[in-house]
Design a protein around this motif. Structure first.
Motif, mmCIF file in Angstrom:
data_model
loop_
_atom_site.group_PDB
_atom_site.id
_atom_site.type_symbol
_atom_site.label_atom_id
_atom_site.label_comp_id
_atom_site.label_asym_id
_atom_site.label_seq_id
_atom_site.Cartn_x
_atom_site.Cartn_y
_atom_site.Cartn_z
ATOM 1 N N ILE A 157 0.832 -1.201 0.000
ATOM 2 C CA ILE A 157 0.000 0.000 0.000
ATOM 3 C C ILE A 157 0.868 1.253 0.000
ATOM 4 O O ILE A 157 0.566 2.247 -0.664
ATOM 5 C CB ILE A 157 -0.949 0.009 1.219
ATOM 6 N N SER A 217 2.709 -0.357 8.357
ATOM 7 C CA SER A 217 1.590 -1.044 7.718
ATOM 8 C C SER A 217 2.059 -2.437 7.340
ATOM 9 O O SER A 217 3.028 -2.573 6.588
ATOM 10 C CB SER A 217 1.129 -0.275 6.474
ATOM 11 N N TYR A 238 -1.921 -5.921 5.356
ATOM 12 C CA TYR A 238 -2.535 -6.080 4.033
ATOM 13 C C TYR A 238 -1.966 -7.273 3.274
ATOM 14 O O TYR A 238 -2.689 -8.168 2.860
ATOM 15 C CB TYR A 238 -2.363 -4.796 3.223
ATOM 16 N N ASN A 239 -0.652 -7.290 3.079
ATOM 17 C CA ASN A 239 -0.043 -8.399 2.353
ATOM 18 C C ASN A 239 -0.135 -9.703 3.136
ATOM 19 O O ASN A 239 -0.286 -10.781 2.561
ATOM 20 C CB ASN A 239 1.424 -8.093 2.041
ATOM 21 N N GLY A 252 -4.022 -10.643 2.731
ATOM 22 C CA GLY A 252 -4.451 -10.777 1.346
ATOM 23 C C GLY A 252 -3.614 -11.743 0.525
ATOM 24 O O GLY A 252 -4.122 -12.396 -0.392
ATOM 25 N N THR A 274 -5.636 -2.611 8.077
ATOM 26 C CA THR A 274 -5.675 -3.159 6.738
ATOM 27 C C THR A 274 -6.847 -2.522 5.992
ATOM 28 O O THR A 274 -7.722 -1.901 6.599
ATOM 29 C CB THR A 274 -5.784 -4.690 6.735
ATOM 30 N N VAL A 275 -6.865 -2.657 4.684
ATOM 31 C CA VAL A 275 -7.896 -2.014 3.860
ATOM 32 C C VAL A 275 -9.165 -2.852 3.850
ATOM 33 O O VAL A 275 -9.220 -3.957 4.413
ATOM 34 C CB VAL A 275 -7.402 -1.813 2.410
ATOM 35 N N LEU A 335 -10.736 -5.293 2.354
ATOM 36 C CA LEU A 335 -10.360 -6.347 1.409
ATOM 37 C C LEU A 335 -11.533 -6.796 0.544
ATOM 38 O O LEU A 335 -11.355 -7.162 -0.620
ATOM 39 C CB LEU A 335 -9.792 -7.543 2.174
ATOM 40 N N GLU A 337 -12.161 -4.742 -2.853
ATOM 41 C CA GLU A 337 -11.237 -4.785 -3.982
ATOM 42 C C GLU A 337 -11.882 -5.540 -5.134
ATOM 43 O O GLU A 337 -12.687 -6.450 -4.917
ATOM 44 C CB GLU A 337 -9.941 -5.484 -3.571
ATOM 45 N N ALA A 344 -11.337 -8.638 7.536
ATOM 46 C CA ALA A 344 -10.397 -7.525 7.664
ATOM 47 C C ALA A 344 -10.606 -6.780 8.974
ATOM 48 O O ALA A 344 -9.645 -6.395 9.652
ATOM 49 C CB ALA A 344 -10.565 -6.566 6.480
ATOM 50 N N ASN A 383 -8.323 -5.755 12.203
ATOM 51 C CA ASN A 383 -8.227 -4.346 12.603
ATOM 52 C C ASN A 383 -8.595 -4.139 14.065
ATOM 53 O O ASN A 383 -7.947 -3.364 14.782
ATOM 54 C CB ASN A 383 -9.121 -3.487 11.706
ATOM 55 N N HIS A 431 -5.185 -2.645 -5.618
ATOM 56 C CA HIS A 431 -4.715 -1.361 -5.102
ATOM 57 C C HIS A 431 -5.503 -0.177 -5.681
ATOM 58 O O HIS A 431 -5.786 -0.150 -6.882
ATOM 59 C CB HIS A 431 -3.234 -1.168 -5.438
#
Length: 317
Positions: free
Chosen positions: A41, A141, A144-145, A148, A193-194, A196, A199, A216, A220, A295
């Motif tokens: 990110i 951060s 995320y990876n 995901g 994290t975003v 997910l 996306e 997610a 969080n 992304h």
């Protein structure tokens, strides 16, 4: 089970970028420096040195200054650049391992924080170096990876239940934050994290996947609690949770309200990969919430960064 040290090694070697810039006051908040330990990110090009997981090829960077693919998983600037820009640091932030980084950029960051501190001390002296570190904004951060890619798309799900993996990630993350604290960091912003499930690769029938987003948020919520626990232990520090989930979820669920026309597909690749030199790219990325299947576009990132900074900068002393 991976050890904490291996997790931290992964962060530093595979997806960490450290940056230092002296900045002025922003909304009565002054930071002497910015350090960023990041995943895809926020990565501005550290991935260029990996054997896989790279994006230093067109059409990435199509809308970046100079129209070059720098290793940012975006059409243009990503949150690292936009945070630096918003705080009056500079327009774009180079990755430390950028081949043409100049010697004068020593103070813009090093791959390893300890090495950075040692060299900074040699340049600025011990007391000034300590003050710089203590008054820096340190961003991290990592979820995320890990979720995901390593869990959803990898083998971690064979080792852990999802809640157990989230708990392990938080343990690794808080241990890493403790190490940063031990090295003198006192102002830390930790990204969630975003969303997910919003996306393109995770949406269901054109809508954000509730299941993926609940997952997610499981991470969080545990991360937020872990940060609060650390804060209670270190009264001389300020640890702030940066919620990037909520603004992205809002944008992806209500794209028209933010001036977007498409939230279901990535501008490049649709629901798949943005392949090297592909011509299957939308003509105007600013009409898309996402650049690739994972992304956001620069326009989306700008909205998210503005939301996060407006809510968090005043939290720092």
């Amino acid at each position: 089970m991976a050890s904490t040290s291996l997790f931290i090694l992964f962060i530093l070697q595979a997806c960490a970028c450290l940056f230092f810039y002296t900045i002025g006051a922003q909304a009565n908040i002054t930071f002497s420096a910015i350090f960023s330990f990041v995943d895809s990110i926020l990565d501005t090009g550290m991935n260029n040195n990996l054997l896989s997981g790279r994006c230093n090829y067109p059409p990435y960077g199509r809308d970046f200054p100079g129209k070059v693919a720098t290793g940012r998983f975006c059409n243009g600037k990503n949150p690292t650049d936009l945070i630096a820009e918003a705080l009056g640091i500079k327009d774009t932030v180079p990755a430390y391992l950028k081949p043409d980084l100049q010697s004068k950029d020593l103070l813009t960051g090093l791959q390893y924080f300890k090495d950075y501190i040692a060299k900074l001390t040699g340049v600025a002296g011990e007391e000034k170096a300590k003050a710089i570190i203590a008054n820096s904004l340190v961003l991290m951060s990592g979820g995320y990876n890990d979720i995901g890619v390593s869990y959803i798309g990898g083998a971690r799900k064979l080792q852990y239940t999802f809640p157990a993996y989230c708990a392990q990630l938080v343990t690794w993350s808080t241990t890493f934050l403790e190490q940063l604290y031990a090295l003198g960091a006192r102002r830390l912003g930790v990204l969630s994290t975003v969303a997910l499930g919003c996306e393109p690769s995770g949406r269901v029938a054109g809508s954000c996947s509730i299941t993926a987003n609940v997952g997610a948020q499981t991470y969080n919520n545990l991360l937020k609690a872990g940060i609060a626990s650390l804060q209670s232990k270190h009264s001389d520090a300020k640890l702030v949770f940066f919620d990037i989930f909520a603004p992205l979820d809002n944008i992806a669920s209500n794209p028209q309200q933010f001036g977007f026309q498409n939230a279901n597909l990535g501008c490049c690749g649709g629901v798949g990969s943005c392949l090297p030199f592909t011509t299957l790219v939308c003509p105007n990325a600013s009409t898309y919430v996402f650049w690739d299947s994972l992304h956001p576009t620069e326009k989306t990132y700008r909205i998210v960064v503005s939301d996060v900074l407006n809510k968090t900068l005043s939290s720092f002393p």
